[in-house]
Design a protein around this motif. Sequence first.
Motif, PDB file in Angstrom:
ATOM      1  N   ARG A 255       0.863  -1.168   0.000  1.00 25.76           N
ATOM      2  CA  ARG A 255       0.000   0.000   0.000  1.00 25.76           C
ATOM      3  C   ARG A 255       0.899   1.218   0.000  1.00 25.76           C
ATOM      4  O   ARG A 255       1.784   1.346   0.836  1.00 25.76           O
ATOM      5  CB  ARG A 255      -0.893   0.042   1.230  1.00 25.76           C
ATOM      6  CG  ARG A 255      -1.808   1.251   1.223  1.00 25.76           C
ATOM      7  CD  ARG A 255      -2.555   1.416   2.539  1.00 25.76           C
ATOM      8  NE  ARG A 255      -3.266   2.664   2.558  1.00 25.76           N
ATOM      9  CZ  ARG A 255      -2.721   3.832   2.864  1.00 25.76           C
ATOM     10  NH1 ARG A 255      -1.455   3.921   3.183  1.00 25.76           N
ATOM     11  NH2 ARG A 255      -3.433   4.939   2.848  1.00 25.76           N
TER      12      ARG A 255
ATOM     13  N   ARG B  90       3.503  10.022  -7.896  1.00 25.11           N
ATOM     14  CA  ARG B  90       3.617   9.001  -8.943  1.00 25.11           C
ATOM     15  C   ARG B  90       5.081   8.760  -9.308  1.00 25.11           C
ATOM     16  O   ARG B  90       5.509   7.622  -9.497  1.00 25.11           O
ATOM     17  CB  ARG B  90       2.820   9.457 -10.159  1.00 25.11           C
ATOM     18  CG  ARG B  90       2.785   8.452 -11.254  1.00 25.11           C
ATOM     19  CD  ARG B  90       1.902   8.914 -12.373  1.00 25.11           C
ATOM     20  NE  ARG B  90       1.869   7.883 -13.400  1.00 25.11           N
ATOM     21  CZ  ARG B  90       1.072   7.896 -14.415  1.00 25.11           C
ATOM     22  NH1 ARG B  90       0.210   8.867 -14.558  1.00 25.11           N
ATOM     23  NH2 ARG B  90       1.099   6.941 -15.301  1.00 25.11           N
TER      24      ARG B  90
ATOM     25  N   SER C  42      -4.198   7.147  -2.475  1.00 21.85           N
ATOM     26  CA  SER C  42      -3.388   5.988  -2.112  1.00 21.85           C
ATOM     27  C   SER C  42      -3.435   4.962  -3.243  1.00 21.85           C
ATOM     28  O   SER C  42      -4.316   4.994  -4.105  1.00 21.85           O
ATOM     29  CB  SER C  42      -3.875   5.367  -0.805  1.00 21.85           C
ATOM     30  OG  SER C  42      -5.166   4.824  -0.958  1.00 21.85           O
ATOM     31  N   ARG C  43      -2.448   4.073  -3.238  1.00 24.48           N
ATOM     32  CA  ARG C  43      -2.365   3.033  -4.254  1.00 24.48           C
ATOM     33  C   ARG C  43      -2.182   1.682  -3.586  1.00 24.48           C
ATOM     34  O   ARG C  43      -1.466   1.561  -2.599  1.00 24.48           O
ATOM     35  CB  ARG C  43      -1.164   3.272  -5.168  1.00 24.48           C
ATOM     36  CG  ARG C  43      -1.270   4.473  -6.049  1.00 24.48           C
ATOM     37  CD  ARG C  43       0.059   4.666  -6.802  1.00 24.48           C
ATOM     38  NE  ARG C  43       0.026   5.839  -7.634  1.00 24.48           N
ATOM     39  CZ  ARG C  43       0.277   7.063  -7.205  1.00 24.48           C
ATOM     40  NH1 ARG C  43       0.582   7.289  -5.960  1.00 24.48           N
ATOM     41  NH2 ARG C  43       0.218   8.083  -8.030  1.00 24.48           N
ATOM     42  N   ARG C  44      -2.802   0.670  -4.145  1.00 21.88           N
ATOM     43  CA  ARG C  44      -2.542  -0.732  -3.772  1.00 21.88           C
ATOM     44  C   ARG C  44      -1.777  -1.323  -4.933  1.00 21.88           C
ATOM     45  O   ARG C  44      -2.171  -1.198  -6.087  1.00 21.88           O
ATOM     46  CB  ARG C  44      -3.843  -1.493  -3.550  1.00 21.88           C
ATOM     47  CG  ARG C  44      -4.692  -1.001  -2.410  1.00 21.88           C
ATOM     48  CD  ARG C  44      -4.078  -1.214  -1.042  1.00 21.88           C
ATOM     49  NE  ARG C  44      -3.720  -2.572  -0.742  1.00 21.88           N
ATOM     50  CZ  ARG C  44      -4.471  -3.435  -0.068  1.00 21.88           C
ATOM     51  NH1 ARG C  44      -5.637  -3.066   0.399  1.00 21.88           N
ATOM     52  NH2 ARG C  44      -4.043  -4.655   0.148  1.00 21.88           N
ATOM     53  N   VAL C  45      -0.654  -1.935  -4.633  1.00 25.85           N
ATOM     54  CA  VAL C  45       0.244  -2.470  -5.645  1.00 25.85           C
ATOM     55  C   VAL C  45       0.448  -3.948  -5.362  1.00 25.85           C
ATOM     56  O   VAL C  45       0.574  -4.355  -4.208  1.00 25.85           O
ATOM     57  CB  VAL C  45       1.604  -1.732  -5.598  1.00 25.85           C
ATOM     58  CG1 VAL C  45       2.583  -2.324  -6.594  1.00 25.85           C
ATOM     59  CG2 VAL C  45       1.421  -0.248  -5.842  1.00 25.85           C
TER      60      VAL C  45
ATOM     61  N   ALA D 180       6.727   6.827  -6.416  1.00 27.48           N
ATOM     62  CA  ALA D 180       6.260   5.439  -6.440  1.00 27.48           C
ATOM     63  C   ALA D 180       6.955   4.667  -7.562  1.00 27.48           C
ATOM     64  O   ALA D 180       7.396   3.540  -7.363  1.00 27.48           O
ATOM     65  CB  ALA D 180       4.751   5.391  -6.623  1.00 27.48           C
TER      66      ALA D 180
ATOM     67  N   VAL E 228      -1.926  -2.535 -10.171  1.00 26.80           N
ATOM     68  CA  VAL E 228      -1.983  -1.291  -9.402  1.00 26.80           C
ATOM     69  C   VAL E 228      -3.421  -0.836  -9.354  1.00 26.80           C
ATOM     70  O   VAL E 228      -4.140  -0.910 -10.361  1.00 26.80           O
ATOM     71  CB  VAL E 228      -1.135  -0.163 -10.043  1.00 26.80           C
ATOM     72  CG1 VAL E 228      -1.281   1.132  -9.261  1.00 26.80           C
ATOM     73  CG2 VAL E 228       0.309  -0.553 -10.142  1.00 26.80           C
ATOM     74  N   ARG E 229      -3.843  -0.385  -8.199  1.00 24.02           N
ATOM     75  CA  ARG E 229      -5.179   0.197  -8.068  1.00 24.02           C
ATOM     76  C   ARG E 229      -5.018   1.541  -7.375  1.00 24.02           C
ATOM     77  O   ARG E 229      -4.450   1.632  -6.294  1.00 24.02           O
ATOM     78  CB  ARG E 229      -6.095  -0.703  -7.261  1.00 24.02           C
ATOM     79  CG  ARG E 229      -7.504  -0.127  -7.180  1.00 24.02           C
ATOM     80  CD  ARG E 229      -8.486  -1.111  -6.669  1.00 24.02           C
ATOM     81  NE  ARG E 229      -8.726  -2.122  -7.697  1.00 24.02           N
ATOM     82  CZ  ARG E 229      -9.478  -3.184  -7.514  1.00 24.02           C
ATOM     83  NH1 ARG E 229     -10.067  -3.387  -6.356  1.00 24.02           N
ATOM     84  NH2 ARG E 229      -9.670  -4.058  -8.476  1.00 24.02           N
ATOM     85  N   LEU E 230      -5.502   2.608  -8.008  1.00 21.39           N
ATOM     86  CA  LEU E 230      -5.453   3.963  -7.467  1.00 21.39           C
ATOM     87  C   LEU E 230      -6.806   4.285  -6.854  1.00 21.39           C
ATOM     88  O   LEU E 230      -7.841   4.087  -7.494  1.00 21.39           O
ATOM     89  CB  LEU E 230      -5.118   4.964  -8.569  1.00 21.39           C
ATOM     90  CG  LEU E 230      -5.114   6.441  -8.188  1.00 21.39           C
ATOM     91  CD1 LEU E 230      -4.055   6.729  -7.135  1.00 21.39           C
ATOM     92  CD2 LEU E 230      -4.896   7.290  -9.423  1.00 21.39           C
ATOM     93  N   TYR E 231      -6.793   4.773  -5.621  1.00 23.59           N
ATOM     94  CA  TYR E 231      -8.027   5.115  -4.913  1.00 23.59           C
ATOM     95  C   TYR E 231      -8.252   6.616  -4.930  1.00 23.59           C
ATOM     96  O   TYR E 231      -7.313   7.395  -5.154  1.00 23.59           O
ATOM     97  CB  TYR E 231      -7.971   4.582  -3.477  1.00 23.59           C
ATOM     98  CG  TYR E 231      -8.010   3.077  -3.430  1.00 23.59           C
ATOM     99  CD1 TYR E 231      -9.214   2.395  -3.474  1.00 23.59           C
ATOM    100  CD2 TYR E 231      -6.843   2.338  -3.386  1.00 23.59           C
ATOM    101  CE1 TYR E 231      -9.258   1.012  -3.455  1.00 23.59           C
ATOM    102  CE2 TYR E 231      -6.870   0.953  -3.360  1.00 23.59           C
ATOM    103  CZ  TYR E 231      -8.081   0.300  -3.392  1.00 23.59           C
ATOM    104  OH  TYR E 231      -8.114  -1.064  -3.378  1.00 23.59           O
TER     105      TYR E 231
END
Length: 79
Positions: free
Chosen positions: A25, A32, A60-63, A35, A53-56
């Motif tokens: 996370r 960016r 925040s990002r979940r990788v 990261a 990758v998921r951008l919220y």
Amino acid sequence: MSSHSRRLPSGWEIESEDFEYVPLRLPPDVTRVSASMRLAIQAEFGGWELSRVRLYSDGSRRVLLKRRKTTHHVPDPAI
């Protein structure tokens, strides 16, 4: 709390005979560019590659990183 014990987004499977996975996370204050640099370092020195990758909306990002399973131990990334 270990990064492995966190709940993954739906559809993110981490069970594989060929690959090992590590979910990360990245907090909203990580840019960016920062990261990208952190993940590139993990790829270079740990053999990890970007799987998902998921951008919220809060920034925040979940990788999800993956790499081929090996016989020698390489530590998980500590981003």
